[in-house]
Write a protein that holds these residues in place. Structure first.
Motif, PDB file in Angstrom:
ATOM      1  N   ASP A   1      11.145  18.147   4.545  1.00  0.00           N
ATOM      2  CA  ASP A   1      12.203  18.188   5.811  1.00  0.00           C
ATOM      3  C   ASP A   1      12.738  19.635   6.781  1.00  0.00           C
ATOM      4  O   ASP A   1      13.016  19.708   7.232  1.00  0.00           O
ATOM      5  N   GLY A   2      13.531  20.117   5.454  1.00  0.00           N
ATOM      6  CA  GLY A   2      14.765  21.200   5.903  1.00  0.00           C
ATOM      7  C   GLY A   2      15.200  22.387   4.751  1.00  0.00           C
ATOM      8  O   GLY A   2      15.461  21.125   3.427  1.00  0.00           O
ATOM      9  N   PHE A   3      15.769  23.256   4.854  1.00  0.00           N
ATOM     10  CA  PHE A   3      17.029  23.831   4.002  1.00  0.00           C
ATOM     11  C   PHE A   3      18.378  23.939   4.155  1.00  0.00           C
ATOM     12  O   PHE A   3      18.485  23.993   5.344  1.00  0.00           O
ATOM     13  N   ARG A   4      19.148  24.110   3.136  1.00  0.00           N
ATOM     14  CA  ARG A   4      20.778  24.296   3.092  1.00  0.00           C
ATOM     15  C   ARG A   4      20.667  25.632   2.765  1.00  0.00           C
ATOM     16  O   ARG A   4      20.452  25.262   1.079  1.00  0.00           O
ATOM     17  N   PHE A   5      20.699  26.891   3.570  1.00  0.00           N
ATOM     18  CA  PHE A   5      20.805  28.013   2.204  1.00  0.00           C
ATOM     19  C   PHE A   5      21.824  28.227   2.293  1.00  0.00           C
ATOM     20  O   PHE A   5      23.104  28.856   2.072  1.00  0.00           O
ATOM     21  N   ASP A   6      22.529  28.268   0.401  1.00  0.00           N
ATOM     22  CA  ASP A   6      23.956  28.758  -0.034  1.00  0.00           C
ATOM     23  C   ASP A   6      23.645  30.421   0.116  1.00  0.00           C
ATOM     24  O   ASP A   6      23.123  31.364  -0.257  1.00  0.00           O
ATOM     25  N   LEU A   7      24.947  30.349   0.561  1.00  0.00           N
ATOM     26  CA  LEU A   7      25.501  31.561   0.224  1.00  0.00           C
ATOM     27  C   LEU A   7      24.678  32.575   1.472  1.00  0.00           C
ATOM     28  O   LEU A   7      24.194  33.301   1.185  1.00  0.00           O
ATOM     29  N   ALA A   8      23.947  31.880   2.267  1.00  0.00           N
ATOM     30  CA  ALA A   8      23.340  32.476   3.381  1.00  0.00           C
ATOM     31  C   ALA A   8      23.396  34.380   3.957  1.00  0.00           C
ATOM     32  O   ALA A   8      22.407  34.590   4.266  1.00  0.00           O
ATOM     33  N   VAL A   9      25.214  34.423   3.487  1.00  0.00           N
ATOM     34  CA  VAL A   9      24.545  36.318   4.393  1.00  0.00           C
ATOM     35  C   VAL A   9      24.376  36.682   3.873  1.00  0.00           C
ATOM     36  O   VAL A   9      23.633  37.172   4.040  1.00  0.00           O
ATOM     37  N   THR A  10      24.585  36.209   2.377  1.00  0.00           N
ATOM     38  CA  THR A  10      24.016  37.052   1.200  1.00  0.00           C
ATOM     39  C   THR A  10      21.880  37.516   1.832  1.00  0.00           C
ATOM     40  O   THR A  10      21.543  38.506   2.081  1.00  0.00           O
ATOM     41  N   LEU A  11      21.559  36.990   2.153  1.00  0.00           N
ATOM     42  CA  LEU A  11      20.232  37.085   2.696  1.00  0.00           C
ATOM     43  C   LEU A  11      19.732  37.045   4.028  1.00  0.00           C
ATOM     44  O   LEU A  11      18.442  38.007   4.563  1.00  0.00           O
ATOM     45  N   GLY A  12      21.219  38.097   4.502  1.00  0.00           N
ATOM     46  CA  GLY A  12      20.735  38.361   6.116  1.00  0.00           C
ATOM     47  C   GLY A  12      21.185  40.578   5.774  1.00  0.00           C
ATOM     48  O   GLY A  12      22.183  40.469   6.706  1.00  0.00           O
ATOM     49  N   ARG A  13      21.340  40.747   4.828  1.00  0.00           N
ATOM     50  CA  ARG A  13      22.295  41.551   4.602  1.00  0.00           C
ATOM     51  C   ARG A  13      21.193  42.852   4.449  1.00  0.00           C
ATOM     52  O   ARG A  13      20.590  42.824   3.510  1.00  0.00           O
ATOM     53  N   ASP A  14      20.891  43.921   5.082  1.00  0.00           N
ATOM     54  CA  ASP A  14      20.322  45.094   5.920  1.00  0.00           C
ATOM     55  C   ASP A  14      20.142  45.586   4.380  1.00  0.00           C
ATOM     56  O   ASP A  14      20.908  45.593   3.116  1.00  0.00           O
ATOM     57  N   GLU A  15      19.754  47.475   4.351  1.00  0.00           N
ATOM     58  CA  GLU A  15      19.672  48.168   3.536  1.00  0.00           C
ATOM     59  C   GLU A  15      21.588  48.615   3.771  1.00  0.00           C
ATOM     60  O   GLU A  15      21.154  49.620   2.307  1.00  0.00           O
ATOM     61  N   THR A  16      22.268  48.639   4.301  1.00  0.00           N
ATOM     62  CA  THR A  16      23.445  48.795   3.855  1.00  0.00           C
ATOM     63  C   THR A  16      23.865  47.748   3.559  1.00  0.00           C
ATOM     64  O   THR A  16      25.365  48.118   3.458  1.00  0.00           O
ATOM     65  N   ASN A  17      23.853  47.418   2.899  1.00  0.00           N
ATOM     66  CA  ASN A  17      24.711  45.775   2.603  1.00  0.00           C
ATOM     67  C   ASN A  17      25.687  45.037   3.382  1.00  0.00           C
ATOM     68  O   ASN A  17      26.399  44.502   3.544  1.00  0.00           O
ATOM     69  N   THR A  18      25.182  45.529   5.247  1.00  0.00           N
ATOM     70  CA  THR A  18      25.619  44.720   6.382  1.00  0.00           C
ATOM     71  C   THR A  18      24.157  43.444   6.952  1.00  0.00           C
ATOM     72  O   THR A  18      23.934  43.742   6.726  1.00  0.00           O
TER      73      THR A  18
ATOM     74  N   THR B   1      23.910  40.915   9.894  1.00  0.00           N
ATOM     75  CA  THR B   1      23.328  41.299  11.241  1.00  0.00           C
ATOM     76  C   THR B   1      21.741  39.749  11.113  1.00  0.00           C
ATOM     77  O   THR B   1      20.776  39.490   9.849  1.00  0.00           O
ATOM     78  N   PRO B   2      22.117  39.545  12.148  1.00  0.00           N
ATOM     79  CA  PRO B   2      21.220  37.765  12.637  1.00  0.00           C
ATOM     80  C   PRO B   2      19.858  38.223  12.463  1.00  0.00           C
ATOM     81  O   PRO B   2      18.996  37.332  13.077  1.00  0.00           O
ATOM     82  N   ARG B   3      19.689  39.667  13.130  1.00  0.00           N
ATOM     83  CA  ARG B   3      18.250  39.582  13.215  1.00  0.00           C
ATOM     84  C   ARG B   3      17.743  40.471  12.073  1.00  0.00           C
ATOM     85  O   ARG B   3      16.641  41.220  12.059  1.00  0.00           O
ATOM     86  N   HIS B   4      18.016  40.245  11.163  1.00  0.00           N
ATOM     87  CA  HIS B   4      17.430  40.259   9.509  1.00  0.00           C
ATOM     88  C   HIS B   4      16.346  39.969   9.371  1.00  0.00           C
ATOM     89  O   HIS B   4      15.939  38.651  10.033  1.00  0.00           O
TER      90      HIS B   4
END
Length: 708
Positions: free
Chosen positions: A333-350, A352-355
């Motif tokens: 039914d759903g997922f809790r994403f551990d250290l989710a900021v890492t999943l949203g880091r772009d090619e510059t390692n920054t 972005t919520p638009r990842h």
């Protein structure tokens, strides 16, 4: 090895991993194999035949870095792995090969121990034919505003439960047992959030200490359930039986109306740093799967040695495929994403919520309707992003956690020592859904996952019993775990026989639970907190697979008092808060949240800024603008007289005609036996709040309302 007479099948027609052929080429025995390994010129599949002997075939196709082809025959339950063509095979502990490269998409992983030789164990991917009868079972799809999350560990939840058959304790089947389901329903939660159930392994440093990775945040199989949580009977029957046990657990919980949320760890893998054994992704394409700096070193935003590179489209595809698999095949039914900021880091390692990954998860038709929960931080630069995830996501609200702890624990300790405390303004924002965090991103209070404790950190009882961590049992000389706990031991460190200290601790725990369950947003309870569970001051029990971390079901009087209070608070929430508007309040006249001081008068800017103002009242109104519930907070160390807001004051604040409204006391944290419950008050009447307490009054029309 015999093969069907056909041209190689294009990889685009088949997902990665190992899958039985369908259609005109299918003979029920051969499979399509596909794996992304762009840095390897040619790759072989090594697998066990029906007679147990090992064979191999070279995958003939290569498209976009994906090696693919038809191989077989491969029996169900066969072990297999990948290896670069022509490279010497690693020697194994038995007659078969050693550590092959695991299939990132394997539905099961098995381990062959080294047999006491001191060598590393060998892990194999296992081919599994999947089928399961859901018998019409479907996902409950509980609305966010009705959701109460219960964070639990599959093993730790039931390992000591005397009402569950011994052979089922600590297993998926144990969690699905009617005794456990009945308990969850009577408690009043709507969703079980499970610590990782993906196949995981121990970190190398734990073995010599006689410890293991209990929490499971060290994933080796993102499509494979952790077989150690299955019953002995299922493990003996093979991987297909393990998968069926997991699905049966989900099915049983769904039939009871309970959702299942998985804690998932896509930010890193169990391969760790480059000094650790190569098991899968590092061998298939180290620089393709993992994030590196210009010098070729791992960029570690996770603190465990590596970070998957989510600027790489195939890594995004891999994580999305895993999520879809668990939703489509297990009805998760759903997922809790551990250290989710890492999943949203772009090619510059920054971050972005638009990842692309965050956007793709929200846009996926297969994932539509699933609950998406971010742990909105990691250990890299710019790693704290609470409130900055996109619409469709909810965030673990660490600001709520810290604010509740500050108000009820740190401030109380300071006041009792003759010091100062903060104003109630931060607590008020947290009670109201943390508007300052979430409104700027266009999200509502339902994006706030409110919590006071989680698996990581002190339990609720330990917050009230320890001023400092006690992690000596972890074998790291108490260096591990957070030092910023915002806890207060109430005058004695740890266990005490002082009745006054014990009573004060219990009352503070009830205050924290009341703050959590009466706040606007989505509450998360950590399993065992409702029973006063202790870890004896250990705030990092990740390696304690024993009674320190398992839940004790031997309920003494203190546990019963805490359970009674939690159940009462959840009943109140179902009666009233579940019907609240999901939006932040607008103009004062339309507001569902009205604030008053101890005299029952509207709070002024001066009241909010005055740190001596430790008594506040919050009136929560109906969507139709009528008085509903009143939460009165006394954060001072002295008893205080309060006046409930008068009817004319409520009308002046934009509420509907309140002249006939009667309020009934539904909860008082200073009254564990609930002796005062049921006392009635007219608007404008006075009552007394005990020092350091919370009282909740319900409008008469909500008293006795059905909570089903």
């Amino acid at each position: 090895m015999s093969m069907p007479q056909q041209a190689p099948v294009a990889s685009s027609e088949f997902p990665q991993g190992m899958h039985r052929l369908k259609g005109r080429f299918s003979d029920g025995l051969h499979v399509n194999a596909a794996v992304w390994a762009p840095s390897i010129p040619s790759i072989d599949v090594h697998f066990q035949r029906e007679d147990g002997r090992w064979a191999f075939e070279t995958l003939p196709g290569l498209d976009g870095g994906v090696h693919h082809g038809v191989v077989g025959p491969i029996p169900a339950g066969a072990r297999y792995g990948f290896w670069p063509t022509g490279e010497p095979l690693p020697p194994g502990p038995g007659s078969g090969p050693g550590q092959l490269l695991l299939d990132p998409y394997a539905r099961a992983v098995e381990v062959e121990e080294a047999g006491g030789t001191g060598e590393d164990p060998v892990y194999f991917s296992v081919f599994v034919d999947e089928s399961f009868d859901w018998d019409g079972s479907s996902r409950p799809r509980t609305p966010w505003r009705d959701t109460v999350i219960y964070e639990a560990h599959v093993k730790g939840l039931t390992k000591l439960h005397p009402g569950i058959p011994e052979e089922l304790r600590g297993t998926y089947a144990g969690l699905a047992h009617p005794v456990m389901i009945e308990y969850l329903l009577e408690l009043g939660v709507t969703a079980v959030e499970l610590l990782p159930v993906h196949f995981s392994i121990d970190e190398p440093h734990l073995g010599p200490l006689g410890l293991s990775n209990y929490w499971g945040y060290n994933t080796l199989g993102f499509f494979a359930p952790h077989s150690a949580y299955a019953t002995a009977a299922a493990r003996a029957a093979g991987p297909a039986a393990v998968l069926a046990e997991v699905k049966s657990m989900v099915k049983a919980l769904h039939q009871a109306g309970l959702e299942v949320i998985l804690d998932v760890v896509y930010n890193h893998t169990a391969e760790g740093g480059k000094d650790l054994p190569t098991l899968c992704w590092r061998g298939l394409g180290d620089t393709d799967y993992y994030r590196h700096d210009g010098a070729g070193r791992y960029v570690d935003t996770t603190g465990v040695g590596n970070a998957l590179d989510f600027s790489q489209p195939k890594v995004i595809e891999f994580a999305l495929d895993s999520l879809r698999y668990w939703v489509e095949e297990f009805q998760i039914d759903g997922f809790r994403f551990d250290l989710a900021v890492t999943l949203g880091r772009d090619e510059t390692n920054t971050y972005t919520p638009r990842h692309p990954f965050l956007v793709a998860v929200g846009a996926s038709s297969a994932l539509r309707g699933t609950k998406l929960i971010a742990e909105p931080w990691d250990v890299g630069m710019g790693g704290w992003q609470t409130g900055n995830f996109p619409q469709g996501w909810a965030d673990w609200n660490d600001r709520f956690r810290d604010t509740a702890r500050d108000f009820w624990l740190r401030d109380q300790a300071s006041l009792r020592a003759g010091g100062h405390a903060g104003s109630p303004a931060r607590l008020a924002d947290s009670l109201a859904g943390s508007q300052n965090l979430f409104r700027h991103s266009g999200r509502t209070p339902l994006a706030s996952i409110n919590f006071v404790t989680a698996h990581d950190g002190f339990t609720l009882a330990d917050l009230t019993a320890y001023d400092r961590k006690h992690n000596e049992a972890n074998g790291e000389e108490n260096r591990d775990g957070s030092n910023d706990n915002r806890s207060y031991n109430h005058g004695a460190e740890g266990r005490t026989e002082n009745d006054a200290i014990i009573a004060a601790r219990e009352q503070t725990a009830r205050n924290l639970m009341a703050t959590l369950l009466m706040s606007v947003g989505v509450p998360m309870i950590t399993a065992g907190d409702e029973l006063g569970r202790t870890q004896r001051g250990n705030n990092n029990a990740y390696c304690q697979d024993n009674e320190l971390a398992w839940i004790s079901w031997q309920q003494d009087a203190a546990a019963q008092r805490m359970l009674t209070a939690t159940r009462a608070l959840l009943r109140i929430r179902r009666r009233f808060l579940a019907g609240q508007s999901p939006a932040f309040p607008g103009r004062v006249a339309d507001s569902a949240l009205l604030w008053f001081n101890a005299s029952g008068l509207p709070m002024t800017p001066a009241d909010w800024e005055d740190p001596s103002t430790r008594v506040v009242q919050l009136m929560l109104a109906d969507p139709d603008g009528q008085a509903g519930a009143l939460i009165a907070v006394n954060g001072s160390i002295g008893d205080r007289k309060i006046h409930l807001p008068a009817a004319w004051i409520l009308q002046g604040q934009g509420l509907a005609d309140a002249r006939a409204t009667t309020m009934e006391l539904a909860f008082d944290s200073a009254d564990p036996a609930l002796r005062r419950s049921g006392a009635r008050f007219s608007l404008g009447e006075s009552d007394f709040l005990t020092a350091n307490s919370v009282a909740i009054y319900l409008c008469q029309r909500y008293v006795g309302r059905s909570t089903s």
